[in-house]
Enzyme design. Structure first.
Site, PDB file in Angstrom:
ATOM      1  N   TYR A   1     -41.233  -5.072 -41.841  1.00 15.89           N
ATOM      2  CA  TYR A   1     -40.424  -6.027 -41.088  1.00 15.89           C
ATOM      3  C   TYR A   1     -39.493  -6.809 -42.003  1.00 15.89           C
ATOM      4  O   TYR A   1     -38.293  -6.950 -41.723  1.00 15.89           O
ATOM      5  CB  TYR A   1     -41.343  -6.980 -40.322  1.00 15.89           C
ATOM      6  CG  TYR A   1     -40.612  -8.072 -39.583  1.00 15.89           C
ATOM      7  CD1 TYR A   1     -39.885  -7.782 -38.430  1.00 15.89           C
ATOM      8  CD2 TYR A   1     -40.641  -9.389 -40.030  1.00 15.89           C
ATOM      9  CE1 TYR A   1     -39.206  -8.776 -37.740  1.00 15.89           C
ATOM     10  CE2 TYR A   1     -39.970 -10.394 -39.345  1.00 15.89           C
ATOM     11  CZ  TYR A   1     -39.254 -10.087 -38.211  1.00 15.89           C
ATOM     12  OH  TYR A   1     -38.578 -11.079 -37.541  1.00 15.89           O
TER      13      TYR A   1
ATOM     14  N   SER B   1     -34.446 -13.321 -39.972  1.00 19.16           N
ATOM     15  CA  SER B   1     -35.743 -13.965 -40.160  1.00 19.16           C
ATOM     16  C   SER B   1     -35.743 -14.794 -41.439  1.00 19.16           C
ATOM     17  O   SER B   1     -35.077 -14.432 -42.420  1.00 19.16           O
ATOM     18  CB  SER B   1     -36.839 -12.896 -40.243  1.00 19.16           C
ATOM     19  OG  SER B   1     -38.057 -13.447 -40.694  1.00 19.16           O
TER      20      SER B   1
ATOM     21  N   ASP C   1     -32.216  -0.102 -24.097  1.00 26.38           N
ATOM     22  CA  ASP C   1     -33.236   0.112 -25.119  1.00 26.38           C
ATOM     23  C   ASP C   1     -32.490   0.494 -26.388  1.00 26.38           C
ATOM     24  O   ASP C   1     -31.879   1.561 -26.459  1.00 26.38           O
ATOM     25  CB  ASP C   1     -34.177   1.241 -24.678  1.00 26.38           C
ATOM     26  CG  ASP C   1     -35.253   1.555 -25.717  1.00 26.38           C
ATOM     27  OD1 ASP C   1     -35.212   0.979 -26.826  1.00 26.38           O
ATOM     28  OD2 ASP C   1     -36.130   2.389 -25.419  1.00 26.38           O
TER      29      ASP C   1
ATOM     30  N   ASN D   1     -30.372  -9.827 -30.528  1.00 25.18           N
ATOM     31  CA  ASN D   1     -31.649 -10.531 -30.634  1.00 25.18           C
ATOM     32  C   ASN D   1     -32.851  -9.587 -30.626  1.00 25.18           C
ATOM     33  O   ASN D   1     -33.893  -9.907 -31.209  1.00 25.18           O
ATOM     34  CB  ASN D   1     -31.777 -11.529 -29.475  1.00 25.18           C
ATOM     35  CG  ASN D   1     -33.170 -12.096 -29.374  1.00 25.18           C
ATOM     36  OD1 ASN D   1     -33.616 -12.875 -30.208  1.00 25.18           O
ATOM     37  ND2 ASN D   1     -33.898 -11.691 -28.338  1.00 25.18           N
TER      38      ASN D   1
ATOM     39  N   LYS E   1     -35.330  -6.709 -41.960  1.00 24.61           N
ATOM     40  CA  LYS E   1     -34.519  -7.902 -41.706  1.00 24.61           C
ATOM     41  C   LYS E   1     -33.615  -8.224 -42.898  1.00 24.61           C
ATOM     42  O   LYS E   1     -32.501  -8.727 -42.727  1.00 24.61           O
ATOM     43  CB  LYS E   1     -35.420  -9.093 -41.374  1.00 24.61           C
ATOM     44  CG  LYS E   1     -36.043  -9.013 -39.978  1.00 24.61           C
ATOM     45  CD  LYS E   1     -34.995  -9.039 -38.876  1.00 24.61           C
ATOM     46  CE  LYS E   1     -35.617  -9.182 -37.494  1.00 24.61           C
ATOM     47  NZ  LYS E   1     -34.611  -9.213 -36.415  1.00 24.61           N
TER      48      LYS E   1
ATOM     49  N   THR F   1     -43.493 -15.767 -31.012  1.00 24.89           N
ATOM     50  CA  THR F   1     -42.969 -14.912 -29.957  1.00 24.89           C
ATOM     51  C   THR F   1     -43.849 -13.672 -29.840  1.00 24.89           C
ATOM     52  O   THR F   1     -44.815 -13.510 -30.576  1.00 24.89           O
ATOM     53  CB  THR F   1     -41.523 -14.487 -30.278  1.00 24.89           C
ATOM     54  OG1 THR F   1     -41.543 -13.611 -31.420  1.00 24.89           O
ATOM     55  CG2 THR F   1     -40.660 -15.699 -30.597  1.00 24.89           C
TER      56      THR F   1
END
Length: 267
Positions: free
Chosen positions: A182, A149, A65, A92, A186, A217
């Site tokens: 997010y 991304s 984790d 990933n 990224k 996903t």
């Protein structure tokens, strides 16, 4: 001897497609499948073995984790004890919490959501990489990959074709599909990649950030929503073969950059 590859978040989505692509290669890999939940990783291994029964690659579940230092340290100790080195590290594991907060699926504050987003996508990735770096330096032709991304590009924020770039009407509050936490995390990951590229350059480690394309996903908790927004299913995309091509050296000229299957992504 087969190369040893550790892939975090390997039991689903892009991670699982990378595993399948490597398992389908002409040469064998020792694939260390990292994931938070052991049963899910074991189930993923069974899925790959059923789909590719003649594979010469081997699979080892690694519980990790990336939000937990203790979990990262335990995973490192296990890999160090069994293998003593690592040839490829694929960072990933990631998560998108913005929409979950907006829809009420995530019962935390906005500050906690932002901190969690950075912890998973950037901070945890850096800590795991720092922990495993000594093993990577023992590898043969070592490679370090960060899955970023297409929404992370600063230049791309001016592209109206990207759904997240929609401009809301004037007034407050602003509602609708957005992902500032997010995207910011990224973009930070891209800089982190550049730092690792610089740090490991003299060690001969080839470092990349991989922009996989818009894929449906479980990253944001609702793959169906992503599909409605135009995302492609990972299994029907070429993401696995693309990332395998990077692992196998076909994009070495682009080391230190954010790359996608069509070329180099703008910063």
């Amino acid at each position: 001897m087969s190369k040893i590859v550790l892939i975090t978040g390997s039991n689903t989505g892009i991670g699982l497609e990378i595993v399948k692509a490597l398992a389908g290669a002409s040469k064998p890999y020792t694939i260390l499948m990292g994931g938070r939940t052991p049963q899910k990783v074991h189930d993923a291994i069974s899925t790959v073995q059923k789909q590719l029964p003649t594979t010469s690659s081997t699979f080892t579940p690694i519980q990790v984790d990336i939000e937990s230092d203790a979990s990262i340290d335990q995973a490192f100790a296990e890999v160090q004890s069994k293998y003593g080195k690592l040839d490829i590290l694929v960072n990933n594991a990631g998560a998108h919490f913005d929409q979950q907060l907006i829809t009420g699926k995530l019962a935390i504050s906005a500050r906690e959501m932002w901190n969690k987003t950075w912890n998973v996508n950037t901070t945890g990735t850096h800590i795991l990489t720092s922990t495993f770096a000594p093993l990577l330096l023992q590898g043969s032709d070592p490679r370090l990959l960060f899955i970023t991304s297409g929404t992370s590009t600063l230049a791309g924020t001016e592209d109206p074709a990207i759904p997240l770039n929609w401009v809301p009407p004037k007034g407050w509050p602003k509602t609708g599909f957005n992902a500032p936490a997010y995207r910011s995390a990224k973009t930070g990951l891209n800089m982190l990649m550049r730092e690792w590229y610089r740090w490991l350059k003299e060690d001969g480690v080839k470092v990349f950030a991989i922009s996989p394309g818009y894929l449906a996903t479980g990253l944001g908790g609702d793959p169906d929503f992503s599909r409605r927004m135009g995302a492609q299913d990972p299994a029907s995309s070429s993401v696995g073969s693309f990332i395998r091509s990077v692992i196998e050296g076909q994009r070495d000229a682009d080391a230190g950059k954010v790359i996608n299957k069509d070329g180099v992504q703008e910063w």
